[in-house]
Design a protein around this motif. Structure first.
Motif, mmCIF file in Angstrom:
data_model
loop_
_atom_site.group_PDB
_atom_site.id
_atom_site.type_symbol
_atom_site.label_atom_id
_atom_site.label_comp_id
_atom_site.label_asym_id
_atom_site.label_seq_id
_atom_site.Cartn_x
_atom_site.Cartn_y
_atom_site.Cartn_z
ATOM 1 N N GLY A 58 -11.475 -0.728 -28.528
ATOM 2 C CA GLY A 58 -10.325 -1.974 -28.052
ATOM 3 C C GLY A 58 -9.515 -1.339 -26.636
ATOM 4 N N SER A 59 -9.410 -0.088 -26.356
ATOM 5 C CA SER A 59 -8.711 -0.100 -25.237
ATOM 6 C C SER A 59 -8.815 -0.962 -24.740
ATOM 7 N N PRO A 60 -7.911 -0.896 -23.070
ATOM 8 C CA PRO A 60 -8.143 -1.928 -21.787
ATOM 9 C C PRO A 60 -9.488 -0.673 -21.065
ATOM 10 N N MET A 61 -9.767 -0.795 -20.213
ATOM 11 C CA MET A 61 -11.151 -0.428 -18.794
ATOM 12 C C MET A 61 -9.735 -0.696 -17.952
ATOM 13 N N SER A 62 -9.619 0.065 -17.651
ATOM 14 C CA SER A 62 -9.224 0.544 -15.946
ATOM 15 C C SER A 62 -9.898 -0.465 -14.683
ATOM 16 N N TYR A 63 -9.660 -0.344 -14.044
ATOM 17 C CA TYR A 63 -10.316 -0.596 -12.834
ATOM 18 C C TYR A 63 -11.563 -0.041 -11.893
ATOM 19 N N SER A 64 -10.783 1.805 -12.722
ATOM 20 C CA SER A 64 -11.832 2.879 -11.812
ATOM 21 C C SER A 64 -12.337 2.906 -12.927
ATOM 22 N N SER A 65 -12.336 2.929 -13.870
ATOM 23 C CA SER A 65 -13.531 3.116 -14.861
ATOM 24 C C SER A 65 -14.645 2.271 -14.708
ATOM 25 N N ILE A 66 -14.409 1.060 -14.115
ATOM 26 C CA ILE A 66 -15.748 -0.183 -13.780
ATOM 27 C C ILE A 66 -15.687 0.451 -12.925
ATOM 28 N N TYR A 67 -15.898 0.372 -11.913
ATOM 29 C CA TYR A 67 -15.531 -0.256 -10.547
ATOM 30 C C TYR A 67 -16.127 1.811 -9.726
ATOM 31 N N GLY A 68 -15.273 2.856 -10.373
ATOM 32 C CA GLY A 68 -15.055 4.216 -9.306
ATOM 33 C C GLY A 68 -14.267 4.195 -8.380
ATOM 34 N N ILE A 69 -14.414 5.234 -7.764
ATOM 35 C CA ILE A 69 -13.530 5.415 -6.467
ATOM 36 C C ILE A 69 -14.185 3.944 -5.563
ATOM 37 N N GLY A 70 -14.720 4.360 -5.394
ATOM 38 C CA GLY A 70 -15.779 2.759 -4.187
ATOM 39 C C GLY A 70 -14.716 1.562 -4.409
ATOM 40 N N GLY A 71 -15.159 1.174 -5.801
ATOM 41 C CA GLY A 71 -13.990 0.084 -6.011
ATOM 42 C C GLY A 71 -13.038 0.163 -5.962
ATOM 43 N N GLU A 72 -12.126 1.451 -5.457
ATOM 44 C CA GLU A 72 -10.510 1.242 -5.615
ATOM 45 C C GLU A 72 -10.643 1.012 -4.164
ATOM 46 N N ILE A 127 0.885 -1.109 0.325
ATOM 47 C CA ILE A 127 0.118 -0.208 0.260
ATOM 48 C C ILE A 127 1.013 1.583 0.034
ATOM 49 N N GLU A 128 2.267 1.235 0.599
ATOM 50 C CA GLU A 128 2.945 2.618 0.691
ATOM 51 C C GLU A 128 3.616 2.674 -0.657
ATOM 52 N N ARG A 129 3.297 2.509 -1.017
ATOM 53 C CA ARG A 129 4.744 2.497 -2.583
ATOM 54 C C ARG A 129 2.908 1.340 -3.959
ATOM 55 N N TRP A 130 2.028 2.297 -3.433
ATOM 56 C CA TRP A 130 0.602 2.258 -4.254
ATOM 57 C C TRP A 130 1.188 2.789 -5.540
ATOM 58 N N ASP A 131 1.139 2.150 -6.877
ATOM 59 C CA ASP A 131 1.023 3.171 -8.007
ATOM 60 C C ASP A 131 -0.337 2.641 -9.276
ATOM 61 N N ASP A 132 -1.043 2.541 -8.105
ATOM 62 C CA ASP A 132 -2.514 2.441 -9.234
ATOM 63 C C ASP A 132 -2.351 0.923 -9.995
ATOM 64 N N GLU A 133 -1.734 -0.541 -8.287
ATOM 65 C CA GLU A 133 -1.485 -1.512 -9.315
ATOM 66 C C GLU A 133 -3.086 -2.090 -8.774
ATOM 67 N N PHE A 134 -4.032 -1.601 -9.750
ATOM 68 C CA PHE A 134 -5.417 -2.224 -9.428
ATOM 69 C C PHE A 134 -5.062 -3.819 -10.583
ATOM 70 N N PRO A 135 -5.742 -4.861 -10.653
ATOM 71 C CA PRO A 135 -5.774 -5.915 -10.970
ATOM 72 C C PRO A 135 -6.660 -5.823 -12.309
ATOM 73 N N GLU A 136 -6.345 -6.386 -12.983
ATOM 74 C CA GLU A 136 -6.333 -6.578 -14.998
ATOM 75 C C GLU A 136 -8.098 -6.446 -14.761
ATOM 76 N N THR A 137 -8.788 -6.164 -16.031
ATOM 77 C CA THR A 137 -10.559 -5.901 -16.190
ATOM 78 C C THR A 137 -10.921 -6.870 -16.927
ATOM 79 N N ASN A 138 -10.089 -7.187 -18.109
ATOM 80 C CA ASN A 138 -10.006 -7.893 -19.346
ATOM 81 C C ASN A 138 -11.550 -7.377 -19.907
ATOM 82 N N ARG A 139 -11.604 -6.130 -19.390
ATOM 83 C CA ARG A 139 -13.720 -5.220 -19.959
ATOM 84 C C ARG A 139 -12.178 -4.258 -20.901
#
Length: 176
Positions: free
Chosen positions: A136-150, A119-131
């Motif tokens: 055709g560009s990959p959807m980020s975790y944040s764009s799918i789940y929002g700040i609550g998802g993070e 967590i201390e060295r966190w740099d947007d390390e959310f898992p791949e969404t496979n969406r």
């Protein structure tokens, strides 16, 4: 209390002495494993001077095999017992509950530390969404789940670190 650690040679000599004493305790003539096979009596006669001499020679040979070894073996075990390394309440050797709990606590500390370091060295390390976006560009975790998802994902990491069975199934260091 500190005590010199018994070497393997010390332990081997102590076991040999134990075998000799066990034989005479059972009434048997102690054999010499280092001597060539010879005709020996089956039973030990404590009134026979030759047998007593044989016993003395066997014992002294084993003791001289590892000078100070008996002291290291016996006193080493006494030190282990006096330092509460093993549980004195049991009739078998098992770690003292204080040490067993300490090992569990150390593992828990390791899990928590790994999570906090991640967590201390966190740099947007959310898992791949496979969406994918329509382009055709990959959807980020944040764009799918929002700040609550993070937030929920970070809570998931914390739950895994706090729960040994969840952590074992998905160690923090292996999540990306």
């Amino acid at each position: 209390m500190k005590m010199a650690k018994a070497r393997q040679q010390d332990i081997d000599a102590a076991i040999a002495v134990l075998g000799i004493l066990d034989a005479i305790d059972g009434g048997y003539y102690p054999t010499d494993p280092d001597a060539p096979e010879a005709e020996v009596p089956t039973f030990f006669d404590p009134d026979d001077k030759a047998q007593l001499r044989h016993l003395y020679d066997l014992l002294t040979r084993q003791i001289k095999r590892s000078p100070g070894g008996m002291l290291r073996v016996v006193m080493g075990f006494a030190t282990i017992m006096s330092n509460n390394i093993v549980d004195p309440a049991l009739d078998h050797l098992e770690l003292h509950p204080r040490l067993a709990h300490g090992l569990v606590a150390a593992e828990e500390n390791r899990r928590l530390r790994m999570t906090l370091e991640r967590i201390e060295r966190w740099d947007d390390e959310f898992p791949e969404t496979n969406r994918k976006h329509p382009d055709g560009s990959p959807m980020s975790y944040s764009s799918i789940y929002g700040i609550g998802g993070e937030r929920d994902y970070m809570r998931k990491l914390a739950r895994q670190a706090l729960n040994p069975s969840e952590f074992a199934a998905n160690p923090i260091g292996e999540q990306r």
